[in-house]
Design a protein around this motif. Structure first.
Motif, PDB file in Angstrom:
ATOM      1  N   UNK A  83      23.357 -69.722  20.933  1.00 18.24           N
ATOM      2  CA  UNK A  83      24.711 -70.046  20.479  1.00 18.24           C
ATOM      3  C   UNK A  83      24.634 -71.136  19.418  1.00 18.24           C
ATOM      4  N   UNK A  84      23.811 -72.153  19.692  1.00 14.89           N
ATOM      5  CA  UNK A  84      23.638 -73.253  18.738  1.00 14.89           C
ATOM      6  C   UNK A  84      23.010 -72.761  17.437  1.00 14.89           C
ATOM      7  N   UNK A  85      21.971 -71.906  17.560  1.00 18.89           N
ATOM      8  CA  UNK A  85      21.320 -71.363  16.359  1.00 18.89           C
ATOM      9  C   UNK A  85      22.317 -70.584  15.501  1.00 18.89           C
ATOM     10  N   UNK A  86      23.127 -69.764  16.162  1.00 17.20           N
ATOM     11  CA  UNK A  86      24.086 -68.927  15.431  1.00 17.20           C
ATOM     12  C   UNK A  86      25.126 -69.775  14.705  1.00 17.20           C
ATOM     13  N   UNK A  87      25.644 -70.790  15.385  1.00 20.72           N
ATOM     14  CA  UNK A  87      26.625 -71.679  14.766  1.00 20.72           C
ATOM     15  C   UNK A  87      26.013 -72.435  13.584  1.00 20.72           C
ATOM     16  N   UNK A  88      24.738 -72.829  13.728  1.00 15.36           N
ATOM     17  CA  UNK A  88      24.042 -73.493  12.623  1.00 15.36           C
ATOM     18  C   UNK A  88      23.965 -72.573  11.410  1.00 15.36           C
TER      19      UNK A  88
END
Length: 204
Positions: A83-88
């Motif tokens: 989720x964090x990677x995608x938002x980044x």
């Protein structure tokens, strides 16, 4: 045949081979992502690499869309890392289109998750992205602040490419400010680390 012509032909052949390799890699990653029988972690990692290495700089719109799919699967699977990677990825793709306010929102959401997960490399990447935004806005002091924070975090985890990237970014800011000595110093520090890690892109 002149050396100039033969050199040009060699470069064209090299480019064709690299393009072919990139296409094969992209097709392979896409096939993993589309295979719903595979574990979610494999599919998420495949689309993460695909968006980051295949689209983020060449086609940020596609990167944003693919990262949205990554986020949806990660959220349904309870995978906060992806989720964090995608938002980044979405934040950086927006910043590349100069949609800075939206970009900062996505990057802040990613930063919150990276902090919750205690992932210093992710935090450093977000700080670097903030630095890029403020650099492009000519808010140089703020850019230097974020690049320096990113650099410090990369040093704690001994990420040589991350350290080098932020030295390069710091050098770029000093360059546009006309501080040649600081610019050259940071470029030299980056170059040494790029050479040590075999990063030809950075060295170039």
């Amino acid at each position: 045949m002149s050396s100039l012509v033969s050199g040009t032909i060699l470069l064209l052949l090299l480019f064709a081979n690299l393009t072919s390799y990139a296409n094969v890699m992209a097709d392979s990653l896409l096939s993993i992502w589309e295979d719903e029988v595979l574990p979610d972690t494999d599919r998420l990692e495949a689309i993460n690499v695909l968006t980051w290495e295949g689209y983020i700089f060449s086609d940020p719109d596609s990167a944003f869309t693919l990262a949205g799919l990554q986020y949806d699967l990660a959220r349904s699977a309870g995978n906060k890392t992806h989720m964090a990677h995608a938002l980044r990825t979405q934040g950086i793709s927006l910043s590349l289109r100069s949609r800075d306010d939206e970009a900062i929102e996505y990057l802040n959401e990613s930063l919150e998750l990276y902090r919750e997960l205690n992932m210093p490399k992710g935090i450093a990447c977000i700080y670097n992205a903030f630095g890029n935004i403020y650099h492009y806005q000519a808010r140089y002091e703020k850019a230097l602040e974020y690049y320096s924070e990113s650099n410090a975090i990369y040093k704690t985890i001994d990420d040589k490419n991350g350290i080098a990237d932020t030295y390069e970014n710091l050098g770029n800011v000093h360059f546009v400010q006309g501080d040649w000595d600081k610019a050259v110093d940071h470029f030299n520090r980056a170059l040494i680390l790029y050479e040590e890690s075999g990063n030809l892109r950075g060295k170039a």
